[in-house]
Design an enzyme around this catalytic site. Structure first.
Site, PDB file in Angstrom:
ATOM      1  N   CYS A  85      45.958  51.028  43.879  1.00 38.23           N
ATOM      2  CA  CYS A  85      45.948  49.984  43.920  1.00 38.23           C
ATOM      3  C   CYS A  85      44.647  49.362  45.068  1.00 38.23           C
ATOM      4  O   CYS A  85      43.812  48.547  45.585  1.00 38.23           O
ATOM      5  CB  CYS A  85      46.885  48.844  45.143  1.00 38.23           C
ATOM      6  SG  CYS A  85      48.431  49.787  43.438  1.00 38.23           S
ATOM      7  N   HIS A 333      47.386  40.312  40.833  1.00 32.94           N
ATOM      8  CA  HIS A 333      47.142  41.767  41.596  1.00 32.94           C
ATOM      9  C   HIS A 333      46.999  42.496  40.668  1.00 32.94           C
ATOM     10  O   HIS A 333      47.262  43.781  39.757  1.00 32.94           O
ATOM     11  CB  HIS A 333      48.263  41.899  42.295  1.00 32.94           C
ATOM     12  CG  HIS A 333      48.336  43.580  42.888  1.00 32.94           C
ATOM     13  ND1 HIS A 333      47.131  44.202  43.309  1.00 32.94           N
ATOM     14  CD2 HIS A 333      48.949  44.689  42.882  1.00 32.94           C
ATOM     15  CE1 HIS A 333      47.015  45.306  43.703  1.00 32.94           C
ATOM     16  NE2 HIS A 333      48.180  45.805  43.715  1.00 32.94           N
TER      17      HIS A 333
END
Lengths: 388, 135
Positions: A85, A333
């Site tokens: 991420c 996200h």
């Protein structure tokens, strides 16, 4: 080192973009950033693209070439960066270094992830590629589970409450309402968070950021090249740190060393203290991670992050405005894109162009992008002309 | 873990997974589980040997997985804890039985169980889970 500025930024609408492929999203974000910077393709010298796991999500690797191809930028060098991420912020850091080194003058850094071509349980399993495959994935852990283990430890050690966690999500959604690119641009209440289903105790559905498609891009320029751009936003600090891939191998489950170390490096480079940061983008993949970031970035004492949130200090008009454009929770996200999206939002704020979301007199902004359960941390500090 | 594991992966991991065998650096006396073959302190000056851990531990933190990843749905809801094997050595593991009984501080011991069904051939993978000891 040469000074570097961000001279253009943009991102796509985040969400379940069933009508858009990864290549289309990457192209769209790229063209938005180039238009914002008012640069032509021929001005771009190199491309860095952050992506976590397109191979598992859509069966496509070699995104470096694909991105250059779809943006019509061949034959310039293009490089894909992967750090789960934190892929986005790391792609940015590599673009930054390419300019600092004197190798290039104008470089594009982007991030993209296409997550909804597979089902939810498959996406959850793919994301676990960011954890320890042998000792975490293969015992049935999920990312919500990993952060739930952290949450429980933080509650046990510091008395952090579910209500404090809920207030993180509430604040981010309150900001996201006015972000036209947010996946979930609506307000939620503490009660809704506390009544949402448990995913991995004690974390509930509304403690978790969603699964999202999206892409974000920024254009970087050397000091020399930045002279011809309006309102450049300067990169005054950059730090990166690594930690054990498995959560259980850490000495503490209530702090992220990768945040502590990467932010201290960035603060030192910028020559500032935490108190001088006007607004912050943190990695609220789960509500607990925002509370831990507040502590580890030095905005309060260790263990007092929950109280900091409860006191309203993270609000847009509070002591330390956090995730002023909606955060991962409300904006969404798309894992490889998030780190670039955070920087794009800081640029909007530091230019004074955030409209209803504008933080008054914002001069210095900090972005923290986290990979995995904290195995990678990347911190950047940006400043506008007024801060220098 | 569909299509993720294979016979060689299971074979390579059978000593730690089936028998809780980790490693120890006999030079600095640091033990490792899951095993490391490079001492984090002594690096190439260290001397790594096999080290059998006692099959008991203590829960430091835990969660209950209610939404399981691909391949684990049949077990949900299930508890996962971080378990301290000896001071400074911790590992994550599934705790079998009623997840509501799982609490920080409780003692656990290893139990040999089916972990997941692997890939399209449906290969059964076994390994170590943990069960609560009487309080």
């Amino acid at each position: 080192m040469r000074r570097v500025a961000i001279v253009g930024a943009g991102y796509t609408k985040f969400g379940e973009c069933w009508d858009k492929s990864l290549r289309r999203l990457a192209q769209e974000a790229g063209m938005r950033a180039l238009a914002d910077a008012q640069v032509e393709g021929k001005d771009i010298e190199a491309l860095f693209v952050g992506n976590m796991t397109a191979g598992r999500f859509i069966g496509q690797e070699h995104l470096s070439a694909l991105a250059a191809d779809r943006m019509g930028l061949t034959p310039i060098p293009s490089t894909r960066i992967e750090a789960a991420c934190a892929s986005g912020a790391l792609a940015f850091r590599k673009a930054l270094m390419a300019i600092q080194s004197g190798q290039h003058d104008i470089v594009v850094a982007g991030g993209v992830e296409k997550m909804t071509d597979v089902g939810g349980d498959s996406a959850v399993a793919s994301l676990m590629g960011a954890a320890d495959q042998e000792w975490e994935s293969q015992i049935g852990l999920t990312f919500t589970g990993l952060y739930a283990l952290i949450t429980r430890a933080h509650m046990q050690q510091y008395g952090t409450t579910s209500e404090q966690l809920a207030l993180v999500s509430v604040n981010n959604h309150k900001n996201g309402v006015h972000n036209p690119n947010a996946q979930y641009p609506f307000e939620i209440t503490v009660e809704q968070v506390l009544k949402s289903p448990l995913i991995a105790d004690p974390l509930r559905l509304l403690d978790c950021s969603p699964i999202t498609d999206g892409a974000a891009t920024v254009v970087l320029a050397s000091e020399e090249a930045a002279k011809r751009f309006e309102n450049p936003i300067w990169v005054i600090g950059s730090g990166q740190a690594s930690d054990t891939i498995a959560l259980h191998d850490r000495k503490s489950f209530t702090e992220l060393q990768a945040t502590i170390v990467s932010s201290r490096v960035a603060y030192k480079q910028a020559g500032i203290r935490p108190e001088q940061v006007d607004l912050v983008e943190v990695h609220d993949c789960f509500s607990i991670n925002e509370i831990i970031a507040i502590e580890d970035l030095g905005f309060c004492k260790k263990g007092e992050g929950g109280k900091f949130v409860e006191a309203g200090k993270i609000a847009r008009d509070g002591e330390r405005p956090i995730n002023t454009m909606g955060g991962l929770k409300s904006i969404g996200h798309p894992v490889g894109a998030t780190g670039i999206r955070q920087l794009a939002d800081l640029v909007t704020q530091l230019r004074g162009k955030a409209g209803k979301l504008q933080v008054n007199d914002a001069k210095i902004g900090l972005a923290l992008n986290i990979g995995g359960s904290g195995a990678t941390g990347v911190t950047h500090i940006l400043a506008n002309q007024n801060a220098l | 873990m569909p299509q993720m594991s294979s016979v060689p992966i299971a074979w390579r991991l059978q000593q730690p997974r089936y028998r809780l065998i980790g490693t120890i650096c006999t030079k600095c006396n640091t033990s490792y589980f899951p095993p490391r073959s490079l001492c984090q302190t002594c690096r190439d000056k260290g001397k790594i040997e096999k080290h059998k851990f006692p099959g008991t531990g203590k829960i430091l933190t835990y969660t209950v997985i209610r939404i399981a990843p691909e391949g684990f749905a049949e077990f949900a809801p299930y508890a996962i804890a971080i378990i301290e094997l000896e001071p400074g050595v911790t590992v994550a593991g599934q705790v079998v039985g009623d997840p509501e009984q799982v609490k920080t501080g409780r003692k656990v011991k290893t139990t040999f169980r089916r972990m997941y069904t692997d890939g399209k051939d449906g290969l059964l993978q076994y390994g170590m889970k943990w069960e609560l000891l009487d309080q």
